[in-house]
Design a protein around this motif. Structure first.
Motif, PDB file in Angstrom:
ATOM      1  N   MET A 245       0.806  -1.219   0.000  1.00  0.00           N
ATOM      2  CA  MET A 245       0.000   0.000   0.000  1.00  0.00           C
ATOM      3  C   MET A 245       0.842   1.273   0.000  1.00  0.00           C
ATOM      4  O   MET A 245       0.369   2.331  -0.417  1.00  0.00           O
ATOM      5  CB  MET A 245      -0.927   0.024   1.225  1.00  0.00           C
ATOM      6  N   LYS A 246       2.069   1.181   0.454  1.00  0.00           N
ATOM      7  CA  LYS A 246       2.876   2.382   0.694  1.00  0.00           C
ATOM      8  C   LYS A 246       3.008   3.282  -0.530  1.00  0.00           C
ATOM      9  O   LYS A 246       2.830   4.501  -0.446  1.00  0.00           O
ATOM     10  CB  LYS A 246       4.259   1.975   1.204  1.00  0.00           C
TER      11      LYS A 246
ATOM     12  N   ASP B 214      -1.185   4.862   9.630  1.00  0.00           N
ATOM     13  CA  ASP B 214       0.269   5.040   9.706  1.00  0.00           C
ATOM     14  C   ASP B 214       0.834   5.539   8.378  1.00  0.00           C
ATOM     15  O   ASP B 214       1.665   6.459   8.342  1.00  0.00           O
ATOM     16  CB  ASP B 214       0.953   3.713  10.073  1.00  0.00           C
ATOM     17  N   LEU B 215       0.376   4.928   7.293  1.00  0.00           N
ATOM     18  CA  LEU B 215       0.870   5.317   5.972  1.00  0.00           C
ATOM     19  C   LEU B 215       0.434   6.737   5.613  1.00  0.00           C
ATOM     20  O   LEU B 215       1.189   7.492   5.001  1.00  0.00           O
ATOM     21  CB  LEU B 215       0.378   4.325   4.916  1.00  0.00           C
TER      22      LEU B 215
ATOM     23  N   HIS C  23      -5.821  14.910   4.294  1.00  0.00           N
ATOM     24  CA  HIS C  23      -7.215  14.634   4.660  1.00  0.00           C
ATOM     25  C   HIS C  23      -7.518  13.150   4.500  1.00  0.00           C
ATOM     26  O   HIS C  23      -7.688  12.656   3.384  1.00  0.00           O
ATOM     27  CB  HIS C  23      -8.164  15.461   3.792  1.00  0.00           C
ATOM     28  N   LEU C  24      -7.566  12.442   5.614  1.00  0.00           N
ATOM     29  CA  LEU C  24      -7.969  11.036   5.622  1.00  0.00           C
ATOM     30  C   LEU C  24      -9.458  10.978   5.948  1.00  0.00           C
ATOM     31  O   LEU C  24      -9.906  11.533   6.953  1.00  0.00           O
ATOM     32  CB  LEU C  24      -7.174  10.260   6.674  1.00  0.00           C
ATOM     33  N   ILE C  25     -10.206  10.341   5.087  1.00  0.00           N
ATOM     34  CA  ILE C  25     -11.646  10.150   5.313  1.00  0.00           C
ATOM     35  C   ILE C  25     -11.851   8.670   5.622  1.00  0.00           C
ATOM     36  O   ILE C  25     -11.718   7.814   4.738  1.00  0.00           O
ATOM     37  CB  ILE C  25     -12.478  10.593   4.095  1.00  0.00           C
TER      38      ILE C  25
ATOM     39  N   ILE D 196      -6.623   6.867  14.800  1.00  0.00           N
ATOM     40  CA  ILE D 196      -6.367   7.989  13.879  1.00  0.00           C
ATOM     41  C   ILE D 196      -6.302   9.304  14.658  1.00  0.00           C
ATOM     42  O   ILE D 196      -5.412  10.133  14.438  1.00  0.00           O
ATOM     43  CB  ILE D 196      -7.460   8.050  12.794  1.00  0.00           C
ATOM     44  N   ARG D 197      -7.231   9.467  15.578  1.00  0.00           N
ATOM     45  CA  ARG D 197      -7.231  10.673  16.413  1.00  0.00           C
ATOM     46  C   ARG D 197      -5.979  10.731  17.280  1.00  0.00           C
ATOM     47  O   ARG D 197      -5.348  11.790  17.418  1.00  0.00           O
ATOM     48  CB  ARG D 197      -8.489  10.705  17.297  1.00  0.00           C
ATOM     49  N   ASP D 198      -5.610   9.591  17.853  1.00  0.00           N
ATOM     50  CA  ASP D 198      -4.480   9.545  18.781  1.00  0.00           C
ATOM     51  C   ASP D 198      -3.147   9.894  18.124  1.00  0.00           C
ATOM     52  O   ASP D 198      -2.298  10.540  18.743  1.00  0.00           O
ATOM     53  CB  ASP D 198      -4.371   8.150  19.422  1.00  0.00           C
ATOM     54  N   ILE D 199      -2.961   9.471  16.859  1.00  0.00           N
ATOM     55  CA  ILE D 199      -1.667   9.726  16.211  1.00  0.00           C
ATOM     56  C   ILE D 199      -1.656  11.042  15.440  1.00  0.00           C
ATOM     57  O   ILE D 199      -0.638  11.421  14.866  1.00  0.00           O
ATOM     58  CB  ILE D 199      -1.230   8.559  15.298  1.00  0.00           C
ATOM     59  N   GLY D 200      -2.787  11.734  15.439  1.00  0.00           N
ATOM     60  CA  GLY D 200      -2.811  13.087  14.893  1.00  0.00           C
ATOM     61  C   GLY D 200      -2.900  13.217  13.388  1.00  0.00           C
ATOM     62  O   GLY D 200      -2.427  14.201  12.818  1.00  0.00           O
ATOM     63  N   VAL D 201      -3.528  12.239  12.726  1.00  0.00           N
ATOM     64  CA  VAL D 201      -3.741  12.365  11.287  1.00  0.00           C
ATOM     65  C   VAL D 201      -4.948  13.276  11.050  1.00  0.00           C
ATOM     66  O   VAL D 201      -6.003  13.066  11.668  1.00  0.00           O
ATOM     67  CB  VAL D 201      -4.000  10.982  10.635  1.00  0.00           C
TER      68      VAL D 201
END
Length: 294
Positions: A69-70, A103-104, A112-114, A145-150
């Protein structure tokens, strides 16, 4: 000429991802602003080739492989990510898939991750319904997602209208069309036409980044009760549906019907709890859809 922003879409040939692509490309404004990179398992399949013919860049990647996926995340402005719990019925696997995506996205600097998320039913119901794993696993990814700040928005799909195609059945002895769910007939169910409406909500999120970041968007056109659904069925099929009805089976009756349809015990309990929690606690915690429609 301004360079188009790349939007990565998971499940590009599926219902949710396909709807997102259709909505973005079908609007001249967003089609001019964004280009699509669709993730699919096999780019040689006809559905993938059909997307390529519309200008979509297709990339073959296994959602279980972070390495595969990277490359798809490189240069991406936004990512729409959806997972399929029911493929393996494995909550830890779904969590890992979602965490890998997060992570990626962070590593690639995605703006913007949805994330296609759902409520944590175990938490919402104070432990009364602890087995609705396909909700809880997505909620766990949302928290990660919230915890790692994305920078992210959380698309919360409603109950798929397409489910009713298999839920309204004919039963002996009269062969009357019947909707049988373990909930009272006035239980509000937030409904979503996955193929037509997913993309409309996601496009709205994408084009309103500043006002949707960090928020949950309740993706449902409206609440409908089982009684209202049967009424609509009668209107659409006045002859066949003349005697259509709703019945509320007991837990044992509902699980027995699922067993007869070939569902394993784990899925029987999960689907029962999925239906049963809605009346007391609400699919969306009894939240209004008004803000998400604005």
């Amino acid at each position: 000429m301004v360079q188009k922003k790349t939007v990565v879409v998971f499940g590009a040939t599926g219902n949710q991802g396909g709807s997102v692509i259709k909505s973005i490309l079908g609007d001249p404004k967003t089609a001019e602003e964004f280009k699509i990179r669709g993730i699919t398992r096999d780019t040689s399949k006809p559905n993938a080739k059909a997307l390529e013919a519309k200008g979509v860049e297709t990339v073959a990647a296994d959602i279980n492989s972070k390495d595969q996926m990277k490359a798809a995340f490189q240069g991406a402005y936004a990512v729409f990510a959806v997972t399929n719990y029911w493929e393996k019925m494995d909550a830890p696997l779904e969590k890992q898939q979602g965490q890998n995506i997060a992570d990626l996205a962070k590593e690639a600097g995605v703006q913007h991750l949805i994330w296609s998320s759902l409520y944590d039913v175990n938490e919402l119901t104070n432990g009364k319904f602890p087995n609705v794993e396909h909700f809880d696993s997505k909620a766990a990814v949302e928290q990660y997602i919230r915890d790692i700040g994305v920078p992210a928005t959380f698309f919360m799909p409603g109950f798929f209208m397409s489910n009713f195609e298999t839920m309204i059945n004919q039963f002996s002895p009269n062969k009357d069309w019947t909707l049988a769910l373990p909930m009272p007939p006035d239980t509000p169910i937030p409904c979503l036409d996955t193929g037509d409406d997913t993309g409309k909500f996601v496009k709205g999120i994408l084009t309103h980044r500043d006002t949707t970041l960090g928020k949950r968007i309740l993706a449902s056109t409206d609440y409908y009760t089982p009684a209202e659904i049967i009424s609509l069925f009668k209107e659409l099929f006045p002859r066949a549906g003349a005697n259509a009805k709703f019945v509320q089976p007991s837990k044992d009756e509902y699980k027995a019907a699922l067993a007869a349809a070939g569902m394993p015990p784990k899925a029987q309990e999960e689907l029962y709890e999925n239906m049963a929690f809605m009346n007391e606690f609400g699919y969306y915690g009894k939240s209004s859809l008004e803000e998400s429609h604005s």
